[in-house]
Design a protein around this motif. Structure first.
Motif, PDB file in Angstrom:
ATOM      1  N   ASP A 114       0.783  -1.237   0.000  1.00 36.24           N
ATOM      2  CA  ASP A 114       0.000   0.000   0.000  1.00 36.24           C
ATOM      3  C   ASP A 114       0.812   1.282   0.000  1.00 36.24           C
ATOM      4  O   ASP A 114       0.280   2.343  -0.313  1.00 36.24           O
ATOM      5  CB  ASP A 114      -0.894   0.031   1.243  1.00 36.24           C
ATOM      6  N   ASP A 115       2.078   1.227   0.377  1.00 38.03           N
ATOM      7  CA  ASP A 115       2.781   2.457   0.727  1.00 38.03           C
ATOM      8  C   ASP A 115       3.767   2.898  -0.348  1.00 38.03           C
ATOM      9  O   ASP A 115       4.247   2.098  -1.152  1.00 38.03           O
ATOM     10  CB  ASP A 115       3.538   2.256   2.051  1.00 38.03           C
ATOM     11  N   GLU A 116       4.076   4.183  -0.310  1.00 43.81           N
ATOM     12  CA  GLU A 116       5.068   4.761  -1.206  1.00 43.81           C
ATOM     13  C   GLU A 116       6.391   4.001  -1.141  1.00 43.81           C
ATOM     14  O   GLU A 116       7.029   3.737  -2.164  1.00 43.81           O
ATOM     15  CB  GLU A 116       5.294   6.226  -0.814  1.00 43.81           C
ATOM     16  N   SER A 117       6.790   3.630   0.074  1.00 46.51           N
ATOM     17  CA  SER A 117       8.063   2.932   0.246  1.00 46.51           C
ATOM     18  C   SER A 117       8.027   1.512  -0.306  1.00 46.51           C
ATOM     19  O   SER A 117       9.074   0.860  -0.407  1.00 46.51           O
ATOM     20  CB  SER A 117       8.449   2.899   1.732  1.00 46.51           C
ATOM     21  N   ASP A 118       6.834   1.008  -0.664  1.00 42.98           N
ATOM     22  CA  ASP A 118       6.714  -0.336  -1.210  1.00 42.98           C
ATOM     23  C   ASP A 118       6.883  -0.395  -2.724  1.00 42.98           C
ATOM     24  O   ASP A 118       6.805  -1.485  -3.315  1.00 42.98           O
ATOM     25  CB  ASP A 118       5.344  -0.937  -0.854  1.00 42.98           C
ATOM     26  N   LEU A 119       7.099   0.748  -3.369  1.00 48.36           N
ATOM     27  CA  LEU A 119       7.223   0.750  -4.824  1.00 48.36           C
ATOM     28  C   LEU A 119       8.307  -0.213  -5.340  1.00 48.36           C
ATOM     29  O   LEU A 119       8.071  -0.940  -6.305  1.00 48.36           O
ATOM     30  CB  LEU A 119       7.490   2.169  -5.338  1.00 48.36           C
ATOM     31  N   PRO A 120       9.511  -0.225  -4.767  1.00 42.38           N
ATOM     32  CA  PRO A 120      10.509  -1.185  -5.270  1.00 42.38           C
ATOM     33  C   PRO A 120      10.019  -2.630  -5.182  1.00 42.38           C
ATOM     34  O   PRO A 120      10.264  -3.425  -6.090  1.00 42.38           O
ATOM     35  CB  PRO A 120      11.718  -0.942  -4.361  1.00 42.38           C
ATOM     36  N   LEU A 121       9.313  -2.968  -4.100  1.00 42.23           N
ATOM     37  CA  LEU A 121       8.774  -4.317  -3.950  1.00 42.23           C
ATOM     38  C   LEU A 121       7.709  -4.586  -5.003  1.00 42.23           C
ATOM     39  O   LEU A 121       7.711  -5.646  -5.647  1.00 42.23           O
ATOM     40  CB  LEU A 121       8.200  -4.489  -2.545  1.00 42.23           C
ATOM     41  N   LEU A 122       6.799  -3.654  -5.201  1.00 34.76           N
ATOM     42  CA  LEU A 122       5.741  -3.821  -6.197  1.00 34.76           C
ATOM     43  C   LEU A 122       6.322  -4.013  -7.599  1.00 34.76           C
ATOM     44  O   LEU A 122       5.801  -4.796  -8.399  1.00 34.76           O
ATOM     45  CB  LEU A 122       4.806  -2.616  -6.168  1.00 34.76           C
ATOM     46  N   ARG A 123       7.400  -3.305  -7.878  1.00 40.18           N
ATOM     47  CA  ARG A 123       8.004  -3.372  -9.209  1.00 40.18           C
ATOM     48  C   ARG A 123       8.866  -4.616  -9.417  1.00 40.18           C
ATOM     49  O   ARG A 123       9.332  -4.858 -10.528  1.00 40.18           O
ATOM     50  CB  ARG A 123       8.841  -2.115  -9.443  1.00 40.18           C
ATOM     51  N   SER A 124       9.069  -5.395  -8.365  1.00 36.61           N
ATOM     52  CA  SER A 124       9.970  -6.542  -8.470  1.00 36.61           C
ATOM     53  C   SER A 124       9.280  -7.790  -9.010  1.00 36.61           C
ATOM     54  O   SER A 124       9.949  -8.801  -9.245  1.00 36.61           O
ATOM     55  CB  SER A 124      10.579  -6.857  -7.095  1.00 36.61           C
ATOM     56  N   VAL A 125       7.949  -7.741  -9.207  1.00 39.04           N
ATOM     57  CA  VAL A 125       7.215  -8.928  -9.662  1.00 39.04           C
ATOM     58  C   VAL A 125       6.349  -8.589 -10.872  1.00 39.04           C
ATOM     59  O   VAL A 125       6.155  -7.420 -11.212  1.00 39.04           O
ATOM     60  CB  VAL A 125       6.324  -9.494  -8.536  1.00 39.04           C
ATOM     61  N   GLY A 126       5.789  -9.636 -11.466  1.00 41.88           N
ATOM     62  CA  GLY A 126       4.943  -9.439 -12.640  1.00 41.88           C
ATOM     63  C   GLY A 126       3.512  -9.106 -12.320  1.00 41.88           C
ATOM     64  O   GLY A 126       2.764  -8.625 -13.186  1.00 41.88           O
ATOM     65  N   HIS A 127       3.087  -9.341 -11.058  1.00 45.24           N
ATOM     66  CA  HIS A 127       1.693  -9.109 -10.673  1.00 45.24           C
ATOM     67  C   HIS A 127       1.625  -8.245  -9.416  1.00 45.24           C
ATOM     68  O   HIS A 127       1.358  -8.750  -8.315  1.00 45.24           O
ATOM     69  CB  HIS A 127       0.973 -10.438 -10.439  1.00 45.24           C
ATOM     70  N   PRO A 128       1.858  -6.935  -9.541  1.00 41.95           N
ATOM     71  CA  PRO A 128       1.721  -6.051  -8.386  1.00 41.95           C
ATOM     72  C   PRO A 128       0.246  -5.747  -8.116  1.00 41.95           C
ATOM     73  O   PRO A 128      -0.540  -5.549  -9.049  1.00 41.95           O
ATOM     74  CB  PRO A 128       2.475  -4.789  -8.817  1.00 41.95           C
ATOM     75  N   VAL A 129      -0.115  -5.733  -6.841  1.00 46.77           N
ATOM     76  CA  VAL A 129      -1.493  -5.432  -6.436  1.00 46.77           C
ATOM     77  C   VAL A 129      -1.451  -4.282  -5.431  1.00 46.77           C
ATOM     78  O   VAL A 129      -0.923  -4.429  -4.327  1.00 46.77           O
ATOM     79  CB  VAL A 129      -2.175  -6.653  -5.797  1.00 46.77           C
ATOM     80  N   LEU A 130      -1.990  -3.151  -5.824  1.00 47.74           N
ATOM     81  CA  LEU A 130      -2.056  -2.004  -4.942  1.00 47.74           C
ATOM     82  C   LEU A 130      -3.204  -2.186  -3.951  1.00 47.74           C
ATOM     83  O   LEU A 130      -4.287  -2.652  -4.318  1.00 47.74           O
ATOM     84  CB  LEU A 130      -2.295  -0.722  -5.736  1.00 47.74           C
ATOM     85  N   VAL A 131      -2.967  -1.776  -2.716  1.00 41.32           N
ATOM     86  CA  VAL A 131      -4.002  -1.829  -1.684  1.00 41.32           C
ATOM     87  C   VAL A 131      -4.299  -0.401  -1.251  1.00 41.32           C
ATOM     88  O   VAL A 131      -3.404   0.323  -0.827  1.00 41.32           O
ATOM     89  CB  VAL A 131      -3.543  -2.683  -0.489  1.00 41.32           C
ATOM     90  N   GLY A 132      -5.542   0.019  -1.402  1.00 42.19           N
ATOM     91  CA  GLY A 132      -5.902   1.395  -1.098  1.00 42.19           C
ATOM     92  C   GLY A 132      -5.440   2.332  -2.195  1.00 42.19           C
ATOM     93  O   GLY A 132      -5.362   1.956  -3.368  1.00 42.19           O
ATOM     94  N   GLU A 133      -5.072   3.537  -1.813  1.00 40.80           N
ATOM     95  CA  GLU A 133      -4.665   4.539  -2.801  1.00 40.80           C
ATOM     96  C   GLU A 133      -3.309   4.241  -3.417  1.00 40.80           C
ATOM     97  O   GLU A 133      -2.995   4.684  -4.511  1.00 40.80           O
ATOM     98  CB  GLU A 133      -4.629   5.934  -2.151  1.00 40.80           C
ATOM     99  N   GLY A 134      -2.499   3.489  -2.685  1.00 38.54           N
ATOM    100  CA  GLY A 134      -1.216   3.095  -3.257  1.00 38.54           C
ATOM    101  C   GLY A 134      -0.210   4.227  -3.276  1.00 38.54           C
ATOM    102  O   GLY A 134      -0.485   5.350  -2.846  1.00 38.54           O
ATOM    103  N   PRO A 135       0.999   3.966  -3.777  1.00 37.25           N
ATOM    104  CA  PRO A 135       2.057   4.989  -3.839  1.00 37.25           C
ATOM    105  C   PRO A 135       1.640   6.160  -4.733  1.00 37.25           C
ATOM    106  O   PRO A 135       1.235   5.956  -5.877  1.00 37.25           O
ATOM    107  CB  PRO A 135       3.242   4.231  -4.435  1.00 37.25           C
ATOM    108  N   ILE A 136       1.737   7.362  -4.216  1.00 33.61           N
ATOM    109  CA  ILE A 136       1.249   8.520  -4.963  1.00 33.61           C
ATOM    110  C   ILE A 136       2.203   8.943  -6.074  1.00 33.61           C
ATOM    111  O   ILE A 136       1.801   9.631  -7.007  1.00 33.61           O
ATOM    112  CB  ILE A 136       1.005   9.722  -4.019  1.00 33.61           C
ATOM    113  N   SER A 137       3.471   8.524  -5.996  1.00 33.16           N
ATOM    114  CA  SER A 137       4.434   8.975  -7.002  1.00 33.16           C
ATOM    115  C   SER A 137       4.458   8.080  -8.235  1.00 33.16           C
ATOM    116  O   SER A 137       5.060   8.445  -9.240  1.00 33.16           O
ATOM    117  CB  SER A 137       5.842   9.054  -6.400  1.00 33.16           C
TER     118      SER A 137
END
Length: 247
Positions: free
Chosen positions: A185-208
């Motif tokens: 869910d968080d801005e700081s999670d962007l590197p983790l989200l980008r590390s896989v083929g199926h990222p799933v945002l929770v809530g509003e997600g990283p604003i940047s």
């Protein structure tokens, strides 16, 4: 998890898999009640909130939290964590949409990994309850007598270290990153989200993250806020697809 999982699903914890900030909850439980405890807790919260308002990096804020635990015994913190979890679990601690996704991954035999900036006292009861296979977290420095020094053993598990940990796990299990999932869910999670083929945002997600990037990502609703926002944010559902069910 199957003996040879074909995929991994990585779950951020605070305000993703659960509805609150676990470390603040365990700290409140550990310090207990009474006027002295209330003053300590208020001081800690004010210090951490001030750093967040001033834009201090999340990694530094995380380190600051652990300094408030200097002198605490790890066994006592873990007992406080178990007590907190048992009470909070009965009160709706798990965030249902994300927990249901975790159950689908677990039932499909996927490797289920919790990845969090929190520490074992917060995460071990949760991991046992939801059936996670691995926990990757921040590790406080502990003396030979089991007392926290207030420093860390290694970096805070925030930002890029989360992504690095996920890549190490995928490599160790021989998993293709494009087949794996991340829920965060968080801005700081962007590197983790980008590390896989199926990222799933929770809530509003990283604003940047640019809409051109996140439009193809899946989405799940975030936990209800503890207090009403000043102004409601626009719903992201029009631009994002529902989270896929684990096959």
């Amino acid at each position: 998890m199957s003996i040879a999982p074909a995929r991994a699903a990585f779950f951020d914890v605070d305000e993703t898999l659960i509805t609150c900030k676990s470390m603040a909850c365990v700290l409140a439980r550990h310090w207990g009640r009474g006027e002295v405890a209330a003053r300590r807790l208020a001081t800690a919260r004010a210090s951490l909130q001030r750093q967040i308002r001033e834009g201090v990096p999340r990694e530094q804020v995380n380190r600051s939290f652990f300094r408030f635990l200097a002198g605490s015994h790890l066994d006592a913190l873990e007992a406080s964590g178990r007590e907190w979890y048992e009470k909070a679990r009965a009160g709706g601690l798990l965030h249902t949409p994300v927990y249901e996704a975790l159950r689908r991954h677990r039932d499909a035999g996927d490797l289920v990994v919790l990845v969090s900036g929190a520490f074992s006292a917060c995460l071990d009861p949760l991991a046992r309850d939801v059936g996670a296979d691995l926990v990757v977290c921040t590790v406080p420095e502990v003396t030979s007598e089991g007392v926290l020094t207030g420093e860390l053993s290694g970096p805070p598990m925030i930002g890029e270290p989360k992504a690095e940990a996920a890549r190490r796990i995928m490599t160790a299990f021989g998993l293709a990153a494009e087949e794996c999932f991340v829920y965060a869910d968080d801005e700081s999670d962007l590197p983790l989200l980008r590390s896989v083929g199926h990222p799933v945002l929770v809530g509003e997600g990283p604003i940047s993250a640019p809409p051109s990037e996140t439009a193809s990502w899946s989405w799940l609703p975030g936990p209800a806020p503890m207090t009403p926002p000043v102004a409601p944010a626009a719903s992201p559902t029009a631009a994002r697809t529902p989270a896929p069910r684990a096959a």
